[in-house]
Scaffold this motif. Sequence first.
Motif, PDB file in Angstrom:
ATOM      1  N   SER A 243      19.563  67.833  20.459  1.00 36.19           N
ATOM      2  CA  SER A 243      18.348  68.354  19.844  1.00 36.19           C
ATOM      3  C   SER A 243      18.627  68.864  18.433  1.00 36.19           C
ATOM      4  O   SER A 243      19.757  69.204  18.080  1.00 36.19           O
ATOM      5  N   LYS A 244      17.576  68.898  17.621  1.00 39.92           N
ATOM      6  CA  LYS A 244      17.647  69.416  16.252  1.00 39.92           C
ATOM      7  C   LYS A 244      18.733  68.724  15.429  1.00 39.92           C
ATOM      8  O   LYS A 244      19.459  69.370  14.652  1.00 39.92           O
ATOM      9  N   CYS A 245      18.861  67.426  15.593  1.00 36.90           N
ATOM     10  CA  CYS A 245      19.894  66.657  14.887  1.00 36.90           C
ATOM     11  C   CYS A 245      19.488  66.473  13.421  1.00 36.90           C
ATOM     12  O   CYS A 245      18.437  65.895  13.128  1.00 36.90           O
ATOM     13  N   GLY A 246      20.318  66.941  12.517  1.00 34.04           N
ATOM     14  CA  GLY A 246      20.006  66.839  11.103  1.00 34.04           C
ATOM     15  C   GLY A 246      19.954  65.402  10.619  1.00 34.04           C
ATOM     16  O   GLY A 246      19.146  65.054   9.749  1.00 34.04           O
ATOM     17  N   GLY A 247      20.836  64.555  11.150  1.00 32.18           N
ATOM     18  CA  GLY A 247      20.836  63.150  10.757  1.00 32.18           C
ATOM     19  C   GLY A 247      19.556  62.451  11.167  1.00 32.18           C
ATOM     20  O   GLY A 247      18.966  61.690  10.386  1.00 32.18           O
ATOM     21  N   VAL A 248      19.124  62.703  12.389  1.00 36.47           N
ATOM     22  CA  VAL A 248      17.877  62.100  12.880  1.00 36.47           C
ATOM     23  C   VAL A 248      16.690  62.616  12.074  1.00 36.47           C
ATOM     24  O   VAL A 248      15.790  61.849  11.706  1.00 36.47           O
ATOM     25  N   GLN A 249      16.680  63.914  11.792  1.00 37.24           N
ATOM     26  CA  GLN A 249      15.604  64.480  10.967  1.00 37.24           C
ATOM     27  C   GLN A 249      15.598  63.823   9.595  1.00 37.24           C
ATOM     28  O   GLN A 249      14.536  63.510   9.046  1.00 37.24           O
TER      29      GLN A 249
ATOM     30  N   GLU B 159      10.693  52.497  14.195  1.00 33.04           N
ATOM     31  CA  GLU B 159       9.559  51.588  14.371  1.00 33.04           C
ATOM     32  C   GLU B 159       9.003  51.642  15.791  1.00 33.04           C
ATOM     33  O   GLU B 159       7.856  51.274  16.029  1.00 33.04           O
ATOM     34  N   ARG B 160       9.802  52.094  16.734  1.00 35.82           N
ATOM     35  CA  ARG B 160       9.357  52.156  18.134  1.00 35.82           C
ATOM     36  C   ARG B 160       8.657  53.479  18.483  1.00 35.82           C
ATOM     37  O   ARG B 160       8.200  53.650  19.616  1.00 35.82           O
ATOM     38  N   LEU B 161       8.591  54.403  17.557  1.00 41.79           N
ATOM     39  CA  LEU B 161       7.974  55.702  17.836  1.00 41.79           C
ATOM     40  C   LEU B 161       6.471  55.577  18.037  1.00 41.79           C
ATOM     41  O   LEU B 161       5.826  54.690  17.488  1.00 41.79           O
ATOM     42  N   ASP B 162       5.925  56.502  18.820  1.00 39.74           N
ATOM     43  CA  ASP B 162       4.489  56.542  19.076  1.00 39.74           C
ATOM     44  C   ASP B 162       3.776  57.047  17.823  1.00 39.74           C
ATOM     45  O   ASP B 162       3.927  58.220  17.446  1.00 39.74           O
ATOM     46  N   PRO B 163       2.999  56.223  17.163  1.00 39.16           N
ATOM     47  CA  PRO B 163       2.331  56.651  15.926  1.00 39.16           C
ATOM     48  C   PRO B 163       1.283  57.730  16.145  1.00 39.16           C
ATOM     49  O   PRO B 163       0.884  58.417  15.204  1.00 39.16           O
ATOM     50  N   ALA B 164       0.830  57.886  17.393  1.00 38.10           N
ATOM     51  CA  ALA B 164      -0.212  58.872  17.669  1.00 38.10           C
ATOM     52  C   ALA B 164       0.354  60.269  17.904  1.00 38.10           C
ATOM     53  O   ALA B 164      -0.389  61.256  17.921  1.00 38.10           O
ATOM     54  N   ALA B 165       1.681  60.372  18.089  1.00 39.59           N
ATOM     55  CA  ALA B 165       2.301  61.663  18.384  1.00 39.59           C
ATOM     56  C   ALA B 165       2.450  62.488  17.108  1.00 39.59           C
ATOM     57  O   ALA B 165       2.470  61.952  15.994  1.00 39.59           O
ATOM     58  N   ASP B 166       2.585  63.811  17.279  1.00 35.69           N
ATOM     59  CA  ASP B 166       2.805  64.661  16.107  1.00 35.69           C
ATOM     60  C   ASP B 166       4.247  64.511  15.634  1.00 35.69           C
ATOM     61  O   ASP B 166       5.092  63.951  16.336  1.00 35.69           O
ATOM     62  N   ASP B 167       4.537  65.011  14.442  1.00 32.96           N
ATOM     63  CA  ASP B 167       5.847  64.802  13.836  1.00 32.96           C
ATOM     64  C   ASP B 167       6.987  65.376  14.677  1.00 32.96           C
ATOM     65  O   ASP B 167       8.034  64.750  14.827  1.00 32.96           O
ATOM     66  N   ALA B 168       6.790  66.565  15.222  1.00 34.52           N
ATOM     67  CA  ALA B 168       7.854  67.183  16.016  1.00 34.52           C
ATOM     68  C   ALA B 168       8.197  66.328  17.235  1.00 34.52           C
ATOM     69  O   ALA B 168       9.373  66.146  17.570  1.00 34.52           O
ATOM     70  N   SER B 169       7.177  65.795  17.882  1.00 38.04           N
ATOM     71  CA  SER B 169       7.406  64.947  19.053  1.00 38.04           C
ATOM     72  C   SER B 169       8.091  63.642  18.656  1.00 38.04           C
ATOM     73  O   SER B 169       8.971  63.149  19.362  1.00 38.04           O
ATOM     74  N   ARG B 170       7.718  63.109  17.516  1.00 41.45           N
ATOM     75  CA  ARG B 170       8.309  61.856  17.066  1.00 41.45           C
ATOM     76  C   ARG B 170       9.784  62.043  16.710  1.00 41.45           C
ATOM     77  O   ARG B 170      10.608  61.170  16.965  1.00 41.45           O
ATOM     78  N   VAL B 171      10.120  63.176  16.118  1.00 42.29           N
ATOM     79  CA  VAL B 171      11.527  63.457  15.813  1.00 42.29           C
ATOM     80  C   VAL B 171      12.331  63.562  17.106  1.00 42.29           C
ATOM     81  O   VAL B 171      13.445  63.033  17.213  1.00 42.29           O
ATOM     82  N   SER B 172      11.767  64.226  18.097  1.00 42.74           N
ATOM     83  CA  SER B 172      12.439  64.327  19.398  1.00 42.74           C
ATOM     84  C   SER B 172      12.607  62.949  20.027  1.00 42.74           C
ATOM     85  O   SER B 172      13.646  62.648  20.621  1.00 42.74           O
ATOM     86  N   GLN B 173      11.590  62.106  19.901  1.00 41.45           N
ATOM     87  CA  GLN B 173      11.692  60.732  20.400  1.00 41.45           C
ATOM     88  C   GLN B 173      12.786  59.968  19.670  1.00 41.45           C
ATOM     89  O   GLN B 173      13.526  59.184  20.267  1.00 41.45           O
TER      90      GLN B 173
END
Length: 216
Positions: free
Chosen positions: A109-115, A147-161
Amino acid sequence: MSPAKPLPQYLVQRYHGWRATTFSENHSWYRRLAEEGQRPRAMVISCCDSRVHVTSIFGAEQGEFFIHRNIANLVPPYEPDGNQHGTSAAVEYAVTALRVAHIIVMGHSKCGGVQGCFDMCTGNAPELNEKTSFVGRWMDLLLPGFERLDPAADDASRVSQLELEAVRTSLDNLMSFPFVKDAVEKDRLSLHGLHNDIAEGSLRMLDPKTDEFVAV
């Protein structure tokens, strides 16, 4: 003249404390490790993040894990192009020389690289798009996951995804290595995907049947 400087005093003190206690109490074990070499059963590919402490999570001792760390626990695809590949070299050594039985990819969680990848893809980190950015070019590996992230989700959820997609991407890329694929198909090697929540201390694993992360 070398650019190296003396070790900070607090690290010197910690070293002497370790040598007087942990090392002294287990000297025969360390000597055995030195003389007999390493025989780790598993390789762990985890993030460089200082908060991720794989050996503590699993209560592992020296010699149990062959550990490779990089930004966002990513494995590049198999591309023998004559350039230097630290992660690919580590995977090759683990599988062909050490013959580990497991490769574990562990995100967190809270991965700086992913963010950073998310910010780069959403136009909020233009510096990472520069060709001279080592981090940005490394995080290009995760673009398919974005590209596989849910476009309808909020940013925080997409980062977690995206943290989970980093694990999936690495597992997929591992199978592009011929020696990994061969070992997996011969049932000599198994691949595992994990995600650690730093704040909660929880661990989830990727279920191959559902492709979802479930509690360990």
